[in-house]
Design a protein around this motif. Structure first.
Motif, PDB file in Angstrom:
ATOM      1  N   ALA A 117      26.510  45.043   7.603  1.00 11.41           N
ATOM      2  CA  ALA A 117      26.834  45.966   8.691  1.00 11.41           C
ATOM      3  C   ALA A 117      26.166  45.526   9.992  1.00 11.41           C
ATOM      4  O   ALA A 117      26.753  45.674  11.081  1.00 11.41           O
ATOM      5  CB  ALA A 117      26.390  47.383   8.329  1.00 11.41           C
ATOM      6  N   GLN A 118      24.967  44.999   9.887  1.00 12.16           N
ATOM      7  CA  GLN A 118      24.262  44.503  11.071  1.00 12.16           C
ATOM      8  C   GLN A 118      25.041  43.384  11.746  1.00 12.16           C
ATOM      9  O   GLN A 118      25.207  43.360  12.970  1.00 12.16           O
ATOM     10  CB  GLN A 118      22.879  44.007  10.677  1.00 12.16           C
ATOM     11  CG  GLN A 118      22.077  43.360  11.769  1.00 12.16           C
ATOM     12  CD  GLN A 118      20.968  42.490  11.211  1.00 12.16           C
ATOM     13  OE1 GLN A 118      21.068  41.268  11.197  1.00 12.16           O
ATOM     14  NE2 GLN A 118      19.905  43.125  10.745  1.00 12.16           N
ATOM     15  N   GLN A 119      25.558  42.452  10.950  1.00 14.59           N
ATOM     16  CA  GLN A 119      26.312  41.326  11.501  1.00 14.59           C
ATOM     17  C   GLN A 119      27.658  41.769  12.063  1.00 14.59           C
ATOM     18  O   GLN A 119      28.087  41.301  13.119  1.00 14.59           O
ATOM     19  CB  GLN A 119      26.512  40.253  10.431  1.00 14.59           C
ATOM     20  CG  GLN A 119      25.214  39.609   9.952  1.00 14.59           C
ATOM     21  CD  GLN A 119      24.492  38.875  11.068  1.00 14.59           C
ATOM     22  OE1 GLN A 119      24.962  37.863  11.572  1.00 14.59           O
ATOM     23  NE2 GLN A 119      23.341  39.398  11.476  1.00 14.59           N
ATOM     24  N   PHE A 120      28.322  42.681  11.366  1.00 18.91           N
ATOM     25  CA  PHE A 120      29.589  43.212  11.875  1.00 18.91           C
ATOM     26  C   PHE A 120      29.375  43.911  13.222  1.00 18.91           C
ATOM     27  O   PHE A 120      30.182  43.763  14.149  1.00 18.91           O
ATOM     28  CB  PHE A 120      30.197  44.196  10.874  1.00 18.91           C
ATOM     29  CG  PHE A 120      30.768  43.551   9.650  1.00 18.91           C
ATOM     30  CD1 PHE A 120      31.489  42.368   9.729  1.00 18.91           C
ATOM     31  CD2 PHE A 120      30.596  44.132   8.408  1.00 18.91           C
ATOM     32  CE1 PHE A 120      32.023  41.773   8.593  1.00 18.91           C
ATOM     33  CE2 PHE A 120      31.124  43.546   7.266  1.00 18.91           C
ATOM     34  CZ  PHE A 120      31.842  42.371   7.360  1.00 18.91           C
ATOM     35  N   ALA A 121      28.286  44.672  13.322  1.00 17.57           N
ATOM     36  CA  ALA A 121      28.005  45.399  14.561  1.00 17.57           C
ATOM     37  C   ALA A 121      27.738  44.438  15.715  1.00 17.57           C
ATOM     38  O   ALA A 121      28.190  44.660  16.845  1.00 17.57           O
ATOM     39  CB  ALA A 121      26.813  46.331  14.357  1.00 17.57           C
TER      40      ALA A 121
END
Length: 278
Positions: free
Chosen positions: A216-220
């Motif tokens: 989720a961190q990378q997607f964000a």
């Protein structure tokens, strides 16, 4: 004669460097991302950025690829490897199978050996893509473990206490998307460092769950980057490099580490918008 042959081997093989082009996209092997590097890679998407690759580097890459293939073949023979397959009897069968474990790694239709195809894992919303090394079924757990395989020299394996950050991000991204898209029952992730040229010593790190928070961190970060490019807020896009030692060969280091960075970034952005060079 020996001197001539020795010089030939050295110059045409061992010391030879081939030219390849830099590729910057939101993919598994480039995690965790550097937003500014991805942004500049977008600006240069249609422009070739060549760099030299030594024979030694390509040699290590091909050894690693062979180790991956052997590990996958070994799990496939036991019916433990999940993914996509192609029957190798192309003349009489040639059927493709998706999202299954094949018993003995053989074609369900004709019984011929089947070739394993690494699962392409994608996220349409962010443009992420990557090939997962090995979703493996563990009978005692009645669940899958997502493996990220890395071949390392024995001295590196022996000294290691943690895997590289990139390894953990990669396996977490794959596990998260495989669970979301295919409803795989995933018990956890394993980063497996296996020796070369011999398989021992080896070392592994197990992490429960899919690592959704890392994904989720990378997607964000990627979605935030896309929005800033769209709105022209390119000077707000952060980079990872703070010193020349951080650059690790990145062709954009001259921009990021320049005192005139903001001006250079604005020039690159305007050129990209105009379409003159890209």
């Amino acid at each position: 004669m020996r001197e001539i042959i020795n010089e030939f081997i050295t110059t045409t093989l061992l010391d030879y460097e081939s030219e390849e082009n830099w590729r910057y996209s939101f993919r598994g092997s480039a995690l965790p991302i550097c937003p500014r590097q991805l942004m500049l890679g977008t600006f240069y998407k249609k422009t070739k950025l060549p760099h030299q690759v030594s024979f030694s580097t390509r040699y290590a890459f091909h050894i690693g690829r062979a180790i991956h293939a052997l590990a996958q073949e070994t799990w496939a023979q036991q019916g433990l490897l999940w993914g996509d397959w192609k029957c190798l009897d192309l003349k009489h069968c040639g059927v493709n199978f998706s999202n299954v474990c094949l018993e003995g790694g053989k074609c369900i239709r004709c019984g011929s050996p089947s070739q394993y195809i690494e699962k392409l894992v994608t996220d349409e919303a962010t443009g992420f893509s990557g090939h997962c090394d090995a979703p493996v079924y563990i009978p005692r757990l009645d669940s899958y473990i997502i493996f990220e395989l890395k071949s390392r020299n024995s001295n590196i394996i022996t000294k290691a206490t943690e895997p590289y950050e990139s390894d953990l991000y990669q396996v977490s991204m794959y596990a998260t998307l495989l669970a979301k898209k295919y409803w795989l029952r995933i018990a956890g992730r394993v980063v497996l460092w296996i020796g070369k040229p011999r398989p021992r010593p080896f070392k592994f790190w197990f992490y429960e769950g899919t690592g959704e928070e890392l994904a989720a961190q990378q997607f964000a970060l990627k979605m935030d980057l896309d929005q800033k490019i769209k709105e022209g807020r390119i000077l707000e896009v952060d980079g990872k490099c703070r010193t020349p030692e951080d650059a690790d060969g990145c062709p954009f280091a001259g921009i990021c580490l320049s005192p005139a960075r903001d001006r250079l970034l604005e020039e690159e952005y305007k050129e990209w918008l105009s379409g003159k060079s890209y």
